[in-house]
Design an enzyme around this catalytic site. Structure first.
Site, PDB file in Angstrom:
ATOM      1  N   ARG A 182       0.322   0.171  10.837  1.00  0.00           N
ATOM      2  CA  ARG A 182       1.247   0.954  10.023  1.00  0.00           C
ATOM      3  C   ARG A 182       2.577   0.226   9.874  1.00  0.00           C
ATOM      4  O   ARG A 182       3.014  -0.482  10.776  1.00  0.00           O
ATOM      5  CB  ARG A 182       1.510   2.307  10.674  1.00  0.00           C
ATOM      6  N   ARG A 201       0.546  -9.375  -4.268  1.00  0.00           N
ATOM      7  CA  ARG A 201      -0.349 -10.113  -5.145  1.00  0.00           C
ATOM      8  C   ARG A 201       0.164 -11.524  -5.420  1.00  0.00           C
ATOM      9  O   ARG A 201      -0.615 -12.442  -5.649  1.00  0.00           O
ATOM     10  CB  ARG A 201      -0.518  -9.352  -6.472  1.00  0.00           C
ATOM     11  N   CYS A 259      -2.008   1.207  -4.599  1.00  0.00           N
ATOM     12  CA  CYS A 259      -0.745   1.942  -4.525  1.00  0.00           C
ATOM     13  C   CYS A 259      -0.998   3.418  -4.788  1.00  0.00           C
ATOM     14  O   CYS A 259      -1.875   3.769  -5.577  1.00  0.00           O
ATOM     15  CB  CYS A 259       0.238   1.437  -5.581  1.00  0.00           C
ATOM     16  N   GLU A 306       3.288   9.245  -2.171  1.00  0.00           N
ATOM     17  CA  GLU A 306       3.303  10.077  -0.972  1.00  0.00           C
ATOM     18  C   GLU A 306       3.246  11.552  -1.363  1.00  0.00           C
ATOM     19  O   GLU A 306       3.663  11.928  -2.459  1.00  0.00           O
ATOM     20  CB  GLU A 306       4.604   9.859  -0.192  1.00  0.00           C
ATOM     21  N   ARG A 332       5.505   2.638   2.358  1.00  0.00           N
ATOM     22  CA  ARG A 332       4.667   2.572   3.555  1.00  0.00           C
ATOM     23  C   ARG A 332       3.460   1.676   3.287  1.00  0.00           C
ATOM     24  O   ARG A 332       2.905   1.687   2.185  1.00  0.00           O
ATOM     25  CB  ARG A 332       4.176   3.964   3.940  1.00  0.00           C
ATOM     26  N   TYR A 367       8.481  -0.745  11.603  1.00  0.00           N
ATOM     27  CA  TYR A 367       9.328   0.174  10.850  1.00  0.00           C
ATOM     28  C   TYR A 367      10.688  -0.474  10.679  1.00  0.00           C
ATOM     29  O   TYR A 367      11.348  -0.805  11.667  1.00  0.00           O
ATOM     30  CB  TYR A 367       9.435   1.517  11.569  1.00  0.00           C
ATOM     31  N   ARG A 427       9.244   6.972  13.119  1.00  0.00           N
ATOM     32  CA  ARG A 427       8.500   6.836  14.376  1.00  0.00           C
ATOM     33  C   ARG A 427       9.400   6.257  15.468  1.00  0.00           C
ATOM     34  O   ARG A 427       9.148   5.171  15.977  1.00  0.00           O
ATOM     35  CB  ARG A 427       7.270   5.951  14.180  1.00  0.00           C
TER      36      ARG A 427
END
Length: 126
Positions: free
Chosen positions: A7, A63, A75, A78, A90, A108, A116
């Site tokens: 993540r 890419r 893609c 959210e 993210r 992060y 987080r």
């Protein structure tokens, strides 16, 4: 070898194409450096953005990276949760690795560290 998810998240200040592309590239580079990955180790990269980021597809940044031309990218937006972190990108990188789940370094950056805080200091390289 195991398939592991890595993540990562970052934020941008403005909904501008170059800023989104730069932040996406910076985040992916941090993820691959912290986890010692190569493009051929990656099954796919799933990218999400908050609904306030519409200037470009962040996948364009990946890419154009050498060696990443054949890695599948997707893609998506959210879920628009009230009071969520704005201008957020993210990544979910699926990697084939010998690392255990606890050895994976999730990254992060910027304001996304607030997402987080329990793992930011454990996994982000200083």
């Amino acid at each position: 070898m195991f398939a592991r998810g890595i993540r990562g998240a970052t934020t941008v200040e403005h909904n501008e194409e170059q800023e989104i592309l730069s932040a996406t590239s910076e985040l992916l580079h941090a993820i691959i450096a912290a986890n010692d990955c190569r493009p051929e180790d990656i099954s796919y990269v799933f990218i999400t953005v908050t609904q306030d980021l519409t200037a470009t597809f962040p996948a364009r940044a990946i890419r154009t990276m050498s060696g990443w031309e054949l890695v599948p990218l997707m893609c998506a937006l959210e879920v628009p949760v009230e009071n969520s972190l704005p201008k957020c990108i993210r990544l979910m990188v699926q990697v084939n690795t010998t690392k255990s789940q606890s050895e994976i370094n999730h990254i992060y950056l910027k304001a996304a560290q607030a997402l987080r805080p329990d793992i930011v200091n454990l996994t982000n390289p200083q």
